[in-house]
Design a protein around this motif. Sequence first.
Motif, PDB file in Angstrom:
ATOM      1  N   ARG A   1       0.832  -1.214   0.000  1.00  0.00           N
ATOM      2  CA  ARG A   1       0.000   0.000   0.000  1.00  0.00           C
ATOM      3  C   ARG A   1       0.863   1.258   0.000  1.00  0.00           C
ATOM      4  NH1 ARG A   1      -2.761   3.853   2.862  1.00  0.00           N
ATOM      5  NH2 ARG A   1      -4.919   4.155   2.231  1.00  0.00           N
ATOM      6  N   ASP A   2       1.962   1.248   0.740  1.00  0.00           N
ATOM      7  CA  ASP A   2       2.888   2.390   0.732  1.00  0.00           C
ATOM      8  C   ASP A   2       3.393   2.653  -0.686  1.00  0.00           C
ATOM      9  OD1 ASP A   2       2.780   2.812   3.515  1.00  0.00           O
ATOM     10  OD2 ASP A   2       4.450   1.437   3.873  1.00  0.00           O
ATOM     11  N   LEU A   3       3.696   1.588  -1.415  1.00  0.00           N
ATOM     12  CA  LEU A   3       4.193   1.754  -2.781  1.00  0.00           C
ATOM     13  C   LEU A   3       3.145   2.426  -3.660  1.00  0.00           C
ATOM     14  CD1 LEU A   3       6.052  -1.632  -3.390  1.00  0.00           C
ATOM     15  CD2 LEU A   3       7.002   0.553  -2.629  1.00  0.00           C
ATOM     16  N   VAL A   4       1.901   2.047  -3.471  1.00  0.00           N
ATOM     17  CA  VAL A   4       0.830   2.628  -4.272  1.00  0.00           C
ATOM     18  C   VAL A   4       0.555   4.078  -3.869  1.00  0.00           C
ATOM     19  CG1 VAL A   4      -1.641   2.505  -4.803  1.00  0.00           C
ATOM     20  CG2 VAL A   4      -0.272   0.420  -4.778  1.00  0.00           C
ATOM     21  N   VAL A   5       0.378   4.315  -2.573  1.00  0.00           N
ATOM     22  CA  VAL A   5      -0.038   5.636  -2.094  1.00  0.00           C
ATOM     23  C   VAL A   5       1.096   6.656  -2.103  1.00  0.00           C
ATOM     24  CG1 VAL A   5      -0.929   6.869  -0.063  1.00  0.00           C
ATOM     25  CG2 VAL A   5      -1.918   4.677  -0.724  1.00  0.00           C
ATOM     26  N   ARG A   6       2.278   6.250  -1.665  1.00  0.00           N
ATOM     27  CA  ARG A   6       3.386   7.205  -1.509  1.00  0.00           C
ATOM     28  C   ARG A   6       4.287   7.327  -2.724  1.00  0.00           C
ATOM     29  NH1 ARG A   6       4.657   5.251   4.535  1.00  0.00           N
ATOM     30  NH2 ARG A   6       2.992   6.416   5.533  1.00  0.00           N
ATOM     31  N   VAL A   7       4.184   6.362  -3.632  1.00  0.00           N
ATOM     32  CA  VAL A   7       5.064   6.418  -4.803  1.00  0.00           C
ATOM     33  C   VAL A   7       4.242   6.551  -6.085  1.00  0.00           C
ATOM     34  CG1 VAL A   7       6.911   5.253  -6.091  1.00  0.00           C
ATOM     35  CG2 VAL A   7       6.833   5.062  -3.596  1.00  0.00           C
ATOM     36  N   MET A   8       3.476   5.536  -6.417  1.00  0.00           N
ATOM     37  CA  MET A   8       2.744   5.519  -7.683  1.00  0.00           C
ATOM     38  C   MET A   8       1.720   6.652  -7.778  1.00  0.00           C
ATOM     39  SD  MET A   8       4.425   3.111  -8.977  1.00  0.00           S
ATOM     40  CE  MET A   8       3.605   3.066 -10.531  1.00  0.00           C
ATOM     41  N   ALA A   9       0.888   6.812  -6.754  1.00  0.00           N
ATOM     42  CA  ALA A   9      -0.154   7.840  -6.799  1.00  0.00           C
ATOM     43  C   ALA A   9       0.422   9.253  -6.820  1.00  0.00           C
ATOM     44  CB  ALA A   9      -1.104   7.686  -5.610  1.00  0.00           C
ATOM     45  N   GLU A  10       1.633   9.413  -6.328  1.00  0.00           N
ATOM     46  CA  GLU A  10       2.293  10.723  -6.329  1.00  0.00           C
ATOM     47  C   GLU A  10       3.109  10.947  -7.601  1.00  0.00           C
ATOM     48  OE1 GLU A  10       1.875  13.141  -4.049  1.00  0.00           O
ATOM     49  OE2 GLU A  10       0.423  11.837  -3.071  1.00  0.00           O
ATOM     50  N   GLY A  11       3.106   9.967  -8.507  1.00  0.00           N
ATOM     51  CA  GLY A  11       3.828  10.107  -9.769  1.00  0.00           C
ATOM     52  C   GLY A  11       5.339  10.035  -9.626  1.00  0.00           C
ATOM     53  N   ARG A  12       5.814   9.446  -8.553  1.00  0.00           N
ATOM     54  CA  ARG A  12       7.251   9.346  -8.323  1.00  0.00           C
ATOM     55  C   ARG A  12       7.836   8.176  -9.109  1.00  0.00           C
ATOM     56  NH1 ARG A  12       8.322  10.262  -2.019  1.00  0.00           N
ATOM     57  NH2 ARG A  12      10.372  10.744  -2.830  1.00  0.00           N
ATOM     58  N   ASN A  13       9.070   8.316  -9.495  1.00  0.00           N
ATOM     59  CA  ASN A  13       9.765   7.268 -10.239  1.00  0.00           C
ATOM     60  C   ASN A  13      10.235   6.200  -9.260  1.00  0.00           C
ATOM     61  OD1 ASN A  13      11.662   5.670 -11.589  1.00  0.00           O
ATOM     62  ND2 ASN A  13      12.370   7.369 -12.853  1.00  0.00           N
ATOM     63  N   PRO A  14       9.768   4.944  -9.411  1.00  0.00           N
ATOM     64  CA  PRO A  14      10.142   3.877  -8.479  1.00  0.00           C
ATOM     65  C   PRO A  14      11.639   3.550  -8.505  1.00  0.00           C
ATOM     66  CG  PRO A  14       8.442   3.124 -10.006  1.00  0.00           C
ATOM     67  CD  PRO A  14       8.788   4.521 -10.388  1.00  0.00           C
ATOM     68  N   ASP A  15      12.313   3.889  -9.606  1.00  0.00           N
ATOM     69  CA  ASP A  15      13.752   3.643  -9.664  1.00  0.00           C
ATOM     70  C   ASP A  15      14.552   4.715  -8.934  1.00  0.00           C
ATOM     71  OD1 ASP A  15      13.581   1.270 -11.190  1.00  0.00           O
ATOM     72  OD2 ASP A  15      13.357   2.448 -13.028  1.00  0.00           O
ATOM     73  N   ASP A  16      13.938   5.875  -8.712  1.00  0.00           N
ATOM     74  CA  ASP A  16      14.624   6.994  -8.058  1.00  0.00           C
ATOM     75  C   ASP A  16      14.126   7.253  -6.637  1.00  0.00           C
ATOM     76  OD1 ASP A  16      16.097   7.453 -10.386  1.00  0.00           O
ATOM     77  OD2 ASP A  16      14.636   8.882 -11.159  1.00  0.00           O
ATOM     78  N   THR A  17      13.130   6.514  -6.197  1.00  0.00           N
ATOM     79  CA  THR A  17      12.570   6.688  -4.857  1.00  0.00           C
ATOM     80  C   THR A  17      13.093   5.573  -3.964  1.00  0.00           C
ATOM     81  OG1 THR A  17      10.556   7.603  -5.840  1.00  0.00           O
ATOM     82  CG2 THR A  17      10.431   6.930  -3.533  1.00  0.00           C
ATOM     83  N   THR A  18      13.597   5.937  -2.794  1.00  0.00           N
ATOM     84  CA  THR A  18      14.188   4.939  -1.900  1.00  0.00           C
ATOM     85  C   THR A  18      13.156   4.356  -0.937  1.00  0.00           C
ATOM     86  OG1 THR A  18      14.784   6.544  -0.201  1.00  0.00           O
ATOM     87  CG2 THR A  18      16.411   6.145  -1.963  1.00  0.00           C
ATOM     88  N   ALA A  19      13.508   3.212  -0.401  1.00  0.00           N
ATOM     89  CA  ALA A  19      12.660   2.570   0.605  1.00  0.00           C
ATOM     90  C   ALA A  19      12.448   3.498   1.792  1.00  0.00           C
ATOM     91  CB  ALA A  19      13.293   1.265   1.061  1.00  0.00           C
ATOM     92  N   GLN A  20      13.475   4.226   2.167  1.00  0.00           N
ATOM     93  CA  GLN A  20      13.377   5.176   3.281  1.00  0.00           C
ATOM     94  C   GLN A  20      12.332   6.247   3.000  1.00  0.00           C
ATOM     95  OE1 GLN A  20      17.111   6.502   4.946  1.00  0.00           O
ATOM     96  NE2 GLN A  20      16.325   8.584   5.122  1.00  0.00           N
ATOM     97  N   GLU A  21      12.235   6.694   1.760  1.00  0.00           N
ATOM     98  CA  GLU A  21      11.255   7.721   1.396  1.00  0.00           C
ATOM     99  C   GLU A  21       9.831   7.173   1.376  1.00  0.00           C
ATOM    100  OE1 GLU A  21      13.298  10.666  -1.714  1.00  0.00           O
ATOM    101  OE2 GLU A  21      13.601   8.532  -2.230  1.00  0.00           O
ATOM    102  N   ALA A  22       9.682   5.883   1.137  1.00  0.00           N
ATOM    103  CA  ALA A  22       8.357   5.282   1.013  1.00  0.00           C
ATOM    104  C   ALA A  22       7.856   4.639   2.299  1.00  0.00           C
ATOM    105  CB  ALA A  22       8.373   4.227  -0.098  1.00  0.00           C
ATOM    106  N   CYS A  23       8.757   4.413   3.251  1.00  0.00           N
ATOM    107  CA  CYS A  23       8.353   3.642   4.426  1.00  0.00           C
ATOM    108  C   CYS A  23       7.565   4.467   5.439  1.00  0.00           C
ATOM    109  CB  CYS A  23       9.558   2.988   5.101  1.00  0.00           C
ATOM    110  SG  CYS A  23      10.667   4.069   6.005  1.00  0.00           S
ATOM    111  N   SER A  24       6.833   3.749   6.266  1.00  0.00           N
ATOM    112  CA  SER A  24       6.088   4.373   7.352  1.00  0.00           C
ATOM    113  C   SER A  24       7.074   4.987   8.325  1.00  0.00           C
ATOM    114  CB  SER A  24       5.252   3.314   8.075  1.00  0.00           C
ATOM    115  OG  SER A  24       4.408   2.661   7.169  1.00  0.00           O
ATOM    116  N   ASP A  25       6.803   6.225   8.746  1.00  0.00           N
ATOM    117  CA  ASP A  25       7.749   6.899   9.629  1.00  0.00           C
ATOM    118  C   ASP A  25       7.447   6.702  11.113  1.00  0.00           C
ATOM    119  OD1 ASP A  25       5.510   8.471   9.657  1.00  0.00           O
ATOM    120  OD2 ASP A  25       6.507  10.313   9.089  1.00  0.00           O
TER     121      ASP A  25
END
Length: 139
Positions: free
Chosen positions: A52-76
């Motif tokens: 769900r984090d991948l969908v909401v924090r990366v894909m839905a925000e239009g971020r590039n999955p190759d340039d976005t780190t796990a740290q940026e996508a993970c629950s804080d």
Amino acid sequence: MTQKVREIMTGPPVTVGALTAVSEVAHRMRDADIGAVLVTEGERLRGLVTDRDLVVRVMAEGRNPDDTTAQEACSDQLVTVAADDDVLRAVQLMRKHSLRRLPVTDGGKPVGIIALGDLAIERDPTSALGDISSTPPND
């Protein structure tokens, strides 16, 4: 005798480094047929990334999955439970924080994950969630 978290958790966990690209995180989830990975720096647990984090924090925000780190996508806001804690403690934490998955640690090191499905299989295997969770996934 009370049941311990280590008795019903899923382990060992799949882990990735904090700077791992989320495209790699997604590949690891697919390959291991799981919905969450733990994010670490060395042996220290830094976070949890879910599908769900991948969908909401990366894909839905239009971020590039190759340039976005796990740290940026993970629950804080990371909540954990110790492997030797009673299962009731895990249930209480999951209820209090509305969690579906809870990282399990031993001496501060990640050793597993306890999920709602794990609890359902153990505590109420005839429930709908227990039945669904014990069934092999669709391919």
